[in-house]
Design a protein around this motif. Structure first.
Motif, PDB file in Angstrom:
ATOM      1  N   ASP A  12      42.764  47.935  44.647  1.00 26.70           N
ATOM      2  CA  ASP A  12      42.026  49.171  44.878  1.00 26.70           C
ATOM      3  C   ASP A  12      40.611  48.940  45.387  1.00 26.70           C
ATOM      4  OD1 ASP A  12      41.085  48.069  42.607  1.00 26.70           O
ATOM      5  OD2 ASP A  12      41.351  49.807  41.325  1.00 26.70           O
ATOM      6  N   GLN A  13      40.289  47.739  45.870  1.00 20.62           N
ATOM      7  CA  GLN A  13      38.921  47.521  46.320  1.00 20.62           C
ATOM      8  C   GLN A  13      38.880  47.195  47.802  1.00 20.62           C
ATOM      9  OE1 GLN A  13      36.942  44.759  43.746  1.00 20.62           O
ATOM     10  NE2 GLN A  13      37.184  46.097  41.969  1.00 20.62           N
ATOM     11  N   ILE A  14      37.719  47.508  48.401  1.00 21.90           N
ATOM     12  CA  ILE A  14      37.545  47.281  49.823  1.00 21.90           C
ATOM     13  C   ILE A  14      36.712  46.017  49.996  1.00 21.90           C
ATOM     14  CG2 ILE A  14      36.765  48.316  51.980  1.00 21.90           C
ATOM     15  CD1 ILE A  14      38.415  50.313  50.746  1.00 21.90           C
ATOM     16  N   GLY A  15      37.184  45.132  50.822  1.00 21.37           N
ATOM     17  CA  GLY A  15      36.419  43.916  51.059  1.00 21.37           C
ATOM     18  C   GLY A  15      35.746  43.961  52.418  1.00 21.37           C
ATOM     19  N   VAL A  16      34.487  43.515  52.478  1.00 19.44           N
ATOM     20  CA  VAL A  16      33.798  43.387  53.768  1.00 19.44           C
ATOM     21  C   VAL A  16      33.472  41.917  53.939  1.00 19.44           C
ATOM     22  CG1 VAL A  16      31.779  44.003  55.112  1.00 19.44           C
ATOM     23  CG2 VAL A  16      32.862  45.697  53.644  1.00 19.44           C
ATOM     24  N   LEU A  17      34.053  41.303  54.933  1.00 20.02           N
ATOM     25  CA  LEU A  17      33.970  39.853  55.085  1.00 20.02           C
ATOM     26  C   LEU A  17      33.182  39.504  56.339  1.00 20.02           C
ATOM     27  CD1 LEU A  17      35.180  37.058  54.119  1.00 20.02           C
ATOM     28  CD2 LEU A  17      36.930  37.448  55.824  1.00 20.02           C
ATOM     29  N   LEU A  18      32.247  38.573  56.192  1.00 21.97           N
ATOM     30  CA  LEU A  18      31.473  38.118  57.347  1.00 21.97           C
ATOM     31  C   LEU A  18      31.339  36.608  57.299  1.00 21.97           C
ATOM     32  CD1 LEU A  18      29.502  40.845  56.258  1.00 21.97           C
ATOM     33  CD2 LEU A  18      28.957  40.489  58.654  1.00 21.97           C
ATOM     34  N   GLU A  19      31.150  36.032  58.476  1.00 19.74           N
ATOM     35  CA  GLU A  19      30.836  34.613  58.536  1.00 19.74           C
ATOM     36  C   GLU A  19      29.461  34.503  59.180  1.00 19.74           C
ATOM     37  OE1 GLU A  19      34.012  32.590  60.410  1.00 19.74           O
ATOM     38  OE2 GLU A  19      35.410  33.107  58.807  1.00 19.74           O
ATOM     39  N   VAL A  20      28.494  33.960  58.400  1.00 17.59           N
ATOM     40  CA  VAL A  20      27.098  34.045  58.853  1.00 17.59           C
ATOM     41  C   VAL A  20      26.377  32.713  58.668  1.00 17.59           C
ATOM     42  CG1 VAL A  20      26.873  36.487  58.386  1.00 17.59           C
ATOM     43  CG2 VAL A  20      26.406  34.849  56.574  1.00 17.59           C
ATOM     44  N   ASP A  21      25.252  32.608  59.316  1.00 15.13           N
ATOM     45  CA  ASP A  21      24.374  31.456  59.106  1.00 15.13           C
ATOM     46  C   ASP A  21      23.635  31.626  57.782  1.00 15.13           C
ATOM     47  OD1 ASP A  21      25.174  30.402  61.476  1.00 15.13           O
ATOM     48  OD2 ASP A  21      23.565  31.364  62.616  1.00 15.13           O
ATOM     49  N   GLU A  22      23.125  30.497  57.315  1.00 16.70           N
ATOM     50  CA  GLU A  22      22.520  30.457  55.984  1.00 16.70           C
ATOM     51  C   GLU A  22      21.417  31.497  55.798  1.00 16.70           C
ATOM     52  OE1 GLU A  22      21.198  26.570  55.160  1.00 16.70           O
ATOM     53  OE2 GLU A  22      21.260  26.816  53.007  1.00 16.70           O
ATOM     54  N   ASP A  23      20.601  31.661  56.860  1.00 16.69           N
ATOM     55  CA  ASP A  23      19.431  32.518  56.702  1.00 16.69           C
ATOM     56  C   ASP A  23      19.788  33.989  56.604  1.00 16.69           C
ATOM     57  OD1 ASP A  23      20.360  32.382  59.245  1.00 16.69           O
ATOM     58  OD2 ASP A  23      18.412  32.865  60.155  1.00 16.69           O
ATOM     59  N   LYS A  24      21.002  34.368  57.033  1.00 16.46           N
ATOM     60  CA  LYS A  24      21.374  35.780  56.956  1.00 16.46           C
ATOM     61  C   LYS A  24      21.998  36.138  55.608  1.00 16.46           C
ATOM     62  CE  LYS A  24      20.553  36.350  61.449  1.00 16.46           C
ATOM     63  NZ  LYS A  24      20.738  35.044  62.010  1.00 16.46           N
ATOM     64  N   LEU A  25      22.234  35.101  54.798  1.00 13.98           N
ATOM     65  CA  LEU A  25      23.008  35.312  53.587  1.00 13.98           C
ATOM     66  C   LEU A  25      22.310  36.262  52.627  1.00 13.98           C
ATOM     67  CD1 LEU A  25      25.715  34.215  52.734  1.00 13.98           C
ATOM     68  CD2 LEU A  25      24.553  32.454  51.428  1.00 13.98           C
ATOM     69  N   GLN A  26      21.049  35.965  52.358  1.00 15.29           N
ATOM     70  CA  GLN A  26      20.331  36.731  51.355  1.00 15.29           C
ATOM     71  C   GLN A  26      20.161  38.200  51.765  1.00 15.29           C
ATOM     72  OE1 GLN A  26      20.055  35.407  48.402  1.00 15.29           O
ATOM     73  NE2 GLN A  26      19.479  37.461  47.774  1.00 15.29           N
ATOM     74  N   PRO A  27      19.732  38.474  53.025  1.00 19.67           N
ATOM     75  CA  PRO A  27      19.609  39.891  53.404  1.00 19.67           C
ATOM     76  C   PRO A  27      20.930  40.649  53.270  1.00 19.67           C
ATOM     77  CG  PRO A  27      18.787  38.447  55.156  1.00 19.67           C
ATOM     78  CD  PRO A  27      19.239  37.576  54.059  1.00 19.67           C
TER      79      PRO A  27
END
Lengths: 277, 176, 474
Positions: B141-156
């Protein structure tokens, strides 16, 4: 290539019976049965049993409707008001009518029944898978099915010695029917070819015609203008062809069974002459 | 620079929708909606409003398959009939159109369906090992949002997801 | 009488509960399940024994004879093919017209489609005199240059059934992939492996969903004309012949209507059974039952109408063979079958028109069984009377079939039951993801409706006096 074949012969392959079909007939075997001469003696049927290796099924299976009589005498009593109704019995020898627009042919899923250049409605036993659709679509109900392995019990020793070697004995699961004694036709054609002449009326007769004591039946090539059969058909103003008969003298006795179904049978019947007429 | 994959699970579709909308409006610089993969237990066609139009090509293959069935079917039957001249006539032509139409119709559907099925298998990204971050919650019942990003974008991104009430945020280092 | 109006489904139902309920239906068979399986196997064993005997000894032991070359085998074939049609109706047609109440019940209906086709497929093979040569019907390249006769409706059948069987299996399978992924995520051991393979690596990404939806829609679009053509082709087995009672122009629509009818009745039967056995009361609700019943009633009336059209056109036509046959059906030896068919097919469905009866599961169970008895009789009344009384009066005869024939017909029900029983334990018989979709969209509608109502009220409050309360934004 087959595709080329399709495209170059397109118009030929699109021709139906109205335009003569896609091939020319070499012969058109036909029959005439004079019901006035028929005495219902079953000699034709017996001759057929002997000639065509028809299985004798016994009383039980016969009464169940599982008999194999390619040629059968149908009896009808249509004069019930007579003092002795039996007197009014009339007989109708019925076998495969070798229809030119046979309804059994297009429904066979494996093309086991087809039309030969002789105008015969042939049945290929080896190809038959026994779907029995042909029989269901035959208005004359003259197709017989091998419901059992009849050969196991039909001809106990030494009766198997009397089997006709010219044709096969059928096993269970195939459809069979009158062939106009195709094995005799074959021999006669071969002989005539060797002697370099046409097949004539006297070359052969099917077993039923040969066996008829009152000469009620006649057989021959309808395409041969000189044959007796052709002359009789012309005499009674019945033409072979798919459409309605155009008789100048409607009182003539010749008719084909179920003419209205437009199946174009190859057997001409001559109506019985009644006392009242 | 290390690359990470990050998946946020949302309990509510609307929150996921808002989160992606924010990404679309460049809440995190350098990340666009093209990087986003949505994983959901049911289909959400509405998501295209924020995810952008993503084309589907199956129907073209279907059309091709159906046309193949139509053309091949007819010539296959006609060639077979034309080479098999002893076939029963019954007063009918060798190549009868009405009955061939029936069979060609069936062959059109037959090829259409099978080609649709196979193009579905090839075009929809099946037959892959499950993503290491795949959560069984997505099929529940949950929606997943998946991204592949560089390290610096992780925190934002994490901040963004937390703002939109993500139930759970998973992350992992991508193999280079 | 008060009319009960209730929701198709409770939209507040938790998604986790949907998963749990459906998955629990696939686990731990109860005793009753094993008893049913044993019964089905026993029925199949009867048929296998009968068929082995018939195969060795000949078709004569089926009781067939000269006029009755086909009998119960072909009638059963038409019956089972017919039953397969409403699965397609429910899943494909109702999918296209966005009738979302189909969602909880379409999965088992589709399974029914596939399994009744797998049952039907046996009959044309069983009825062949030489079934070891059955592959001759297929168009393969033979070194002897043989081809099947493409004019024969039996070859059309072979094409139509193989197309329909493969298409409906694919449709069932494709529609089940997201659910198989759920099973995979919840299974352990060998089941995990099985579902991992079957779910084809489905992870519910947006790409998968987009392609999935398109595929499903395209397949539905193919299946609708396919289903109609399949039963039209089956009717061609009869309509293409020249026999009285078979050579009827209205046969294709009549067969399609009859097919949908018996299929819908079978759906009601299985609906009641599954609802009771798996305690699916929350998904297979009475409201959905009512909709199914209304659909069945409508189709029953179409069937009745087509029946009357057929009788009338024979009566007022001038084909004496057909007319005589029609009279013989009504008063002849088959009269009791004929009138039972009329009663079960045209009178009994009126029970579906009353809400009180419709809402009673036991009554609907019994009624639906009788509807299908009527439809079985219908097929019998198509095949047998024509054979018993065609053009040639010398070859008239009545046939009631032999024990061999009836044993095979009986066993076919066991075979269908067996397949279905295996299905409900191996695959989810309620579509989990689509029930979720249904719940989700209904809940949204509810929220939106409330919002719209509020907006409307506010708009009319603020604009008292103006004629038009600007509805553009609503």
């Amino acid at each position: 290539m087959s595709l080329e074949n399709v495209l170059s012969n397109w118009s030929k392959y699109r021709r139906g019976a109205e335009e003569g079909g896609h091939h020319e007939y070499e012969h058109k075997w036909a029959m005439m049965i004079n019901l006035d001469l028929c005495i219902g003696c079953n000699a034709c049927s017996t001759a057929c049993y002997a000639e065509n290796n028809l299985a004798v099924v016994g009383k039980d299976r016969f009464s169940k409707g599982q008999a194999m009589h390619w040629m059968r005498i149908e009896r009808y009593w249509d004069q019930a008001d007579k003092e002795f109704p039996e007197q009014g019995a009339s007989f109708l020898p019925m076998m495969c009518q070798q229809c030119n627009s046979a309804t059994c042919e297009p429904v066979c899923p494996v093309a086991a029944t087809y039309h030969t250049p002789d105008g015969l409605n042939a049945q290929v036993y080896n190809r038959c898978i026994g779907s029995r659709y042909c029989s269901n679509n035959c208005p004359f109900r003259v197709r017989y099915f091998n419901f059992y392995s009849y050969y196991e019990s039909s001809w106990p020793e030494p009766l198997n010695m009397q089997l006709n070697p010219d044709l096969s004995v059928r096993d269970k699961g195939v459809m069979e029917k009158c062939t106009f004694c195709v094995q005799r036709i074959r021999v006669a054609k071969d002989k005539a070819k060797m002697e370099n002449r046409k097949v004539g009326d006297d070359d052969f007769k099917p077993a039923c015609v040969q066996g008829c004591p009152t000469s009620a039946m006649m057989f021959g090539d309808y395409l041969d203008e000189d044959s007796q059969v052709r002359k009789t058909w012309d005499q009674y103003q019945v033409k072979m062809g798919p459409y309605k008969q155009d008789k100048q003298e409607p009182e003539l006795r010749g008719y084909r069974v179920f003419e209205g179904l437009n199946v174009d049978p190859s057997v001409l019947y001559l109506e019985r002459v009644r006392e009242e007429v | 620079m290390k690359r990470y994959s990050i998946m946020a699970l949302f309990g509510d579709f609307d929150e996921a929708f808002e989160a992606i909308a924010d990404i679309r409006h460049a809440a995190v610089p350098g990340i666009t909606t093209d990087d986003v993969t949505l994983k959901s237990p049911i289909e959400h066609p509405e998501i295209e409003e924020v995810l952008g139009e993503r084309p589907v090509h199956i129907q073209k293959f279907t059309l091709g398959g159906a046309l193949f069935g139509l053309i091949f079917g007819f010539f296959f039957l006609a060639s077979a009939q034309a080479t098999f001249l002893v076939q029963p006539q019954g007063g009918k032509p060798v190549i009868p159109l009405p009955s061939n139409f029936v069979l060609v119709y069936e062959m059109l559907i037959f090829f259409g369906v099978w080609v649709t099925f196979f193009s579905f298998l090839f075009l929809s990204g099946l037959f892959r090992k499950p993503h290491p971050l795949y959560s069984e919650k997505v099929s529940l019942d949950q929606i997943g949002v998946l991204l592949e990003v560089d390290e610096d974008k992780l925190q934002p991104l994490k901040d963004l997801f937390t703002k939109h009430k993500a139930v759970e945020i998973r992350e992992g280092v991508l193999q280079q | 009488m008060s009319i009960v109006n209730e929701k198709d489904i409770n939209e507040q139902i938790a998604w986790a509960k949907i998963n749990a309920d459906v998955l629990s239906s696939m686990a731990n068979p109860r005793k009753a399940y094993w008893i049913s399986v044993a019964m089905c196997i026993a029925m199949v064993a009867c048929a296998v024994a009968a068929e082995a005997y018939q195969y060795n000894e000949g078709m004569g032991y089926a009781g067939l004879n000269n006029p009755h070359m086909w009998d119960m085998y072909i009638a059963s074939f038409v019956f089972w093919i017919g039953m397969s049609h409403s699965g397609t109706l429910l899943s494909a047609i109702l999918h296209i017209i966005h009738a979302d109440w189909r969602k909880p019940i379409y999965r088992f209906a589709e399974a029914m489609t596939t399994f009744s086709l797998m049952t039907a497929g046996f009959f044309p093979i069983i009825h062949l005199g030489r079934m070891w040569n059955m592959y001759w019907v297929l168009p393969y390249v033979s070194d002897r240059g043989h081809w099947p006769n493409f004019r024969s409706p039996l070859v059309w059948d072979a094409f139509a059934i193989s197309t329909y069987l493969s298409a409906s299996m694919l449709f069932l399978f494709v529609g089940m992939i997201p659910d198989l992924a759920i099973c995979r995520d919840n299974a352990k051991g060998w089941q995990k492996k099985l579902y991992s393979v079957l779910s084809l690596g489905w992870t519910g990404t947006d790409r998968q969903w987009r392609n999935f939806r398109k595929t499903y829609l395209l397949m539905a679009c193919f299946l609708i004309p396919l289903a109609v053509s399949v039963h039209s082709i089956v009717s061609s087995d009869f309509a293409m012949s020249i026999m009285p009672g078979w050579h009827i122009t209205t046969f294709p629509p009549y067969f399609v209507a009859g097919a949908l009818y018996s299929g819908c009745a079978a759906i009601i039967t299985l609906f009641v059974l599954l609802r009771y056995y798996f305690r699916f009361e929350e998904y297979m609700t009475k409201a959905i039952m009512e909709k199914t019943c209304k659909l069945t009633f409508a189709i029953a009336m179409v069937w009745t109408y087509l029946n009357l059209v057929e009788f009338a056109s024979i009566w007022y036509g001038h084909d004496m063979y057909s007319k005589e046959l029609l009279i013989a059906k009504a008063v002849g030896p088959y009269a009791w079958v004929f009138w039972s068919m009329i009663f079960c097919g045209s009178i009994l469905p009126f029970t579906l028109a009353f809400q009180k009866l419709r809402r009673s599961m036991p009554i609907m169970f019994v009624v639906s069984l009788f509807l299908n008895v009527g439809m079985f009789f219908e097929r019998w009344m198509i095949v047998a009377p024509t054979l018993s009384m065609s053009h040639e009066p010398h070859q008239w005869g009545v046939l009631w079939g032999s024990i061999i024939e009836w044993a095979i017909v009986f066993g076919s029900f066991g075979w269908f039951g067996l397949l279905f029983l295996v299905f409900v334990k191996v695959f989810p018989s309620v579509s989990m993801y689509e029930v979720k979709e249904m719940v989700y969209h209904r809940r949204r509608h509810l929220v939106n409706d409330d919002a719209a109502e509020k907006f409307h009220r506010r708009a009319s409050d603020s604009k008292t006096g103006t004629d038009e309360p600007g509805l553009e934004g609503a």
